[in-house]
Design an enzyme around this catalytic site. Structure first.
Site, PDB file in Angstrom:
ATOM      1  N   ASP A   1     -27.011   2.042  13.465  1.00 36.13           N
ATOM      2  CA  ASP A   1     -27.907   3.182  13.382  1.00 36.13           C
ATOM      3  C   ASP A   1     -29.264   2.793  13.961  1.00 36.13           C
ATOM      4  O   ASP A   1     -29.893   1.841  13.487  1.00 36.13           O
ATOM      5  CB  ASP A   1     -28.059   3.546  11.900  1.00 36.13           C
ATOM      6  CG  ASP A   1     -28.617   4.929  11.706  1.00 36.13           C
ATOM      7  OD1 ASP A   1     -28.158   5.609  10.785  1.00 36.13           O
ATOM      8  OD2 ASP A   1     -29.514   5.318  12.472  1.00 36.13           O
TER       9      ASP A   1
ATOM     10  N   TYR B   1     -36.169   8.391  18.084  1.00 35.77           N
ATOM     11  CA  TYR B   1     -37.044   9.084  19.029  1.00 35.77           C
ATOM     12  C   TYR B   1     -38.415   8.412  19.089  1.00 35.77           C
ATOM     13  O   TYR B   1     -39.041   8.341  20.149  1.00 35.77           O
ATOM     14  CB  TYR B   1     -37.213  10.565  18.639  1.00 35.77           C
ATOM     15  CG  TYR B   1     -35.964  11.419  18.791  1.00 35.77           C
ATOM     16  CD1 TYR B   1     -34.734  10.858  19.093  1.00 35.77           C
ATOM     17  CD2 TYR B   1     -36.038  12.803  18.646  1.00 35.77           C
ATOM     18  CE1 TYR B   1     -33.606  11.647  19.232  1.00 35.77           C
ATOM     19  CE2 TYR B   1     -34.910  13.601  18.788  1.00 35.77           C
ATOM     20  CZ  TYR B   1     -33.699  13.028  19.074  1.00 35.77           C
ATOM     21  OH  TYR B   1     -32.591  13.819  19.214  1.00 35.77           O
TER      22      TYR B   1
ATOM     23  N   ASP C   1     -27.808   8.677  18.164  1.00 33.17           N
ATOM     24  CA  ASP C   1     -28.368   7.368  17.822  1.00 33.17           C
ATOM     25  C   ASP C   1     -27.511   6.552  16.841  1.00 33.17           C
ATOM     26  O   ASP C   1     -28.015   5.655  16.177  1.00 33.17           O
ATOM     27  CB  ASP C   1     -29.772   7.533  17.239  1.00 33.17           C
ATOM     28  CG  ASP C   1     -29.744   8.146  15.863  1.00 33.17           C
ATOM     29  OD1 ASP C   1     -28.743   8.802  15.522  1.00 33.17           O
ATOM     30  OD2 ASP C   1     -30.716   7.972  15.119  1.00 33.17           O
ATOM     31  N   GLU C   2     -26.242   6.864  16.750  1.00 33.78           N
ATOM     32  CA  GLU C   2     -25.364   6.128  15.825  1.00 33.78           C
ATOM     33  C   GLU C   2     -24.022   5.846  16.472  1.00 33.78           C
ATOM     34  O   GLU C   2     -23.478   6.716  17.167  1.00 33.78           O
ATOM     35  CB  GLU C   2     -25.028   6.994  14.595  1.00 33.78           C
ATOM     36  CG  GLU C   2     -26.105   7.177  13.595  1.00 33.78           C
ATOM     37  CD  GLU C   2     -25.645   8.213  12.582  1.00 33.78           C
ATOM     38  OE1 GLU C   2     -24.694   7.942  11.835  1.00 33.78           O
ATOM     39  OE2 GLU C   2     -26.223   9.314  12.574  1.00 33.78           O
TER      40      GLU C   2
END
Length: 563
Positions: A18, A23, A120-121
């Site tokens: 993660d 951002y 984002d994972e």
DNA sequence: ACGGGTAACACC
DNA sequence: TGGTGTTAC
């Protein structure tokens, strides 16, 4: 030959990685003077300072939270740096974050099957890499263990002692360990290495969880942030889950979790253990019921998919309250902007990944102030997707108009004597789905095709969208409680939800068949502890048309012929 | 009816 | 199917 115990046959090594306040990190890399500062990324700066969508850990110390307003953030942390999301075509443009996410995926996919779970994972299946490491260079044989790996958190390992790193070193290297623990140790070393590569090559930090399944890995990745990793040894699962508030589990943060609390009085995962599978199925349906039963025990057979790219693309915007769109012309304008963005992304996807999308869908939110059913939802509409921005725009507008006719029904249109239409649009989005790979030789022809080319073979997929009629769909009642919403479903599922097994199955302590040949009904007859271990460890078998959640434990096994 | 813009997925 | 609701970040 009989085996006295299943050993760790079937144990997987799964990691969830993660990115930390992703951002923000992307913006900090772009503007290095922001690094280490309390920073947040905000969109639509104009109204109350805009909405926060990512907050740095420095800023979190001051109590700044996601979904605060920029102004609120300034109040609690006056020195906070607010960075605006780029805007193009009058809307937020997330492409720099998507691209940054791709950078990360390309690194994280190096050591095993990798699933892009979001921008984002990712999930990683490191089973093979971990087994290989254990066979070739097991941790116990390695003199120098990565500094990063030594900073791992091992759940259940005494973390209060003074010599943390030495404890971890000892845990990672110990030779007397359970085979499963050794695999996880290898996983931890691999993940530490991957995270260092991500840092070196992208400047981004991330956190990770390493466990035997996706659920536990995901849970663990959030336990120590930022820039840390957490391992969940098999024996720690029970102690981890028992006191854990039910809402912390993925999928239980919403109405289903509330229903567990309110209707069943369950506040921790441990309390869920008291409910039989049948009871849970009775209330929540066969799929969700079994899934919940498994959740309580840390069981999750979901596989890591092996997909580096998104399955759909969408572009949307909201037009809250007073800004609601009230004319077809303004709707057309915004649809054109959204479709332009979507088209651009589709062409990039085609260009970079040789994929085409086959379905275009339009979503809208609307209100009307006539009379009764003003709560009715604006219906989504879809059609075959034709490439080319103007084609998409044209089709999207047609979908909108079909939806609007249906939304307004055969009612009157105008409120008399008034300047408005009686309706307003508060949200618009277009999305492209059913994305499939195309043969590489057909690509080049496509890339040169554009809007004006009527012969472009990709431009004629659609049947005439003018013919889309407003047939479909029965209105939907608005939802308040979870059980209300699913009442009908549950009743129906009960008809089929006859759950398993008679009384007198075999009961034994040794097996003379391979794990993946065990019949599920046999498993149900084994001693409870063994059952759990078995279910937990056995690798899920591929089968078609199984809901992700898994509708019964049988799905984790291949049934045998004679049983 | 400002928790935005996207995604994935379950279920009918 | 296509369409709707849920969940998450």
């Amino acid at each position: 030959m009989p085996v006295s115990r299943p050993e760790s046959l079937g144990a997987r090594v799964i990691a969830h990685v993660d990115m930390d306040c992703f951002y923000v990190q992307v913006e900090q890399r772009k503007q290095p003077h922001l690094s280490g500062q309390p920073t947040a990324v905000v969109q639509y700066n104009s109204w109350k300072g805009g909405g926060l969508i990512a907050v740095s850990y420095e800023a979190r110390k001051y109590g700044v939270k996601r979904s605060m307003r920029g102004d609120e953030a300034k109040q609690v942390c006056p020195q906070i740096q607010l960075v605006k999301v780029p805007v193009s075509r009058g809307k937020a443009d997330l492409c720099i974050y998507r691209n940054a996410g791709s950078e990360v995926v390309s690194i994280l996919s190096r050591k095993g099957r990798c699933e892009r779970a979001s921008i984002d994972e990712v999930y990683l299946d490191l089973t093979d890499a971990s087994e290989a490491m254990l066979a070739e260079t097991p941790p116990e044989s390695v003199e120098i263990i990565d500094e990063e790996a030594l900073k791992s958190h091992i759940l259940g390992l005494n973390e209060d002692g003074s010599n943390l790193k030495e404890n971890v070193r000892e845990w990672l290297r110990r030779s007397e360990a359970d085979h499963r623990d050794k695999l996880l140790a290898c996983g931890a070393l691999i993940v530490a290495e991957l995270r260092m590569q991500v840092l070196k090559e992208t400047e981004f930090t991330c956190s990770a969880g390493i466990a035997h399944n996706k659920m536990l890995a995901k849970l663990a990745s959030g336990m120590n942030k930022p820039a840390q990793q957490t391992v969940v040894p098999f024996v720690s699962v029970k102690g981890l889950l028992e006191p854990l508030p039910i809402k912390k589990m993925k999928q239980l943060g919403g109405k289903l979790g509330s229903s567990l609390q309110i209707d069943l009085g369950v506040n921790t995962v441990g309390e869920l253990l008291q409910f039989s599978e049948e009871k849970l199925q009775e209330r929540y349906g066969i799929n969700t019921g079994t899934w919940l039963w498994n959740v309580a025990r840390g069981i999750c057979g979901e596989e890591v998919e092996g997909r580096l790219l998104p399955k759909s693309h969408g572009s949307g915007k909201t037009f809250p309250g007073p800004r609601a769109l009230k004319t077809i012309a303004s709707v057309e304008h915004w649809l054109n902007e959204l479709c332009e963005e979507l088209s651009e992304r589709l062409h990039s996807d085609l260009d970079q990944n040789k994929r085409i999308a086959r379905t275009l869908t339009l979503h809208a939110r609307a209100f009307k102030f006539s009379d009764t059913d003003s709560h009715k939802k604006f219906p989504s509409k879809s059609c075959p997707l034709r490439y080319g921005a103007t084609k998409i725009q044209e089709d999207a507008l047609n979908l909108f108009q079909a939806g609007l006719r249906e939304y307004l029904g055969s009612h009157r249109i105008k409120t008399q004597g008034s300047q408005h239409n009686g309706w307003g649009i508060t949200g618009l989005s277009v999305s492209a789905s059913k994305i499939v790979a195309i043969p590489s030789d057909t690509c080049e022809a496509m890339q040169s095709a554009d809007d004006k080319d009527p012969n472009c073979s990709f431009s004629n997929q659609a049947q005439d969208v003018q013919e889309i009629s407003a047939l479909s769909s029965p209105g939907f009642q608005s939802t308040s409680s979870y059980s209300e919403l699913h009442e009908a479903d549950v009743r129906k599922e009960n008809l089929f939800g006859t759950s398993t097994l008679g009384q007198n199955g075999p009961r034994r302590d040794t097996w003379d068949y391979k794990i993946d040949e065990i019949d599920p009904s046999v498993v149900n007859e084994l001693p409870p502890e063994i059952q759990e271990e078995l279910r937990y460890l056995v690798r899920p078998q591929k089968r078609a048309n199984i809901p992700k959640r898994g509708s019964s434990i049988a799905h984790y096994f291949l049934p045998t012929k004679n049983s």
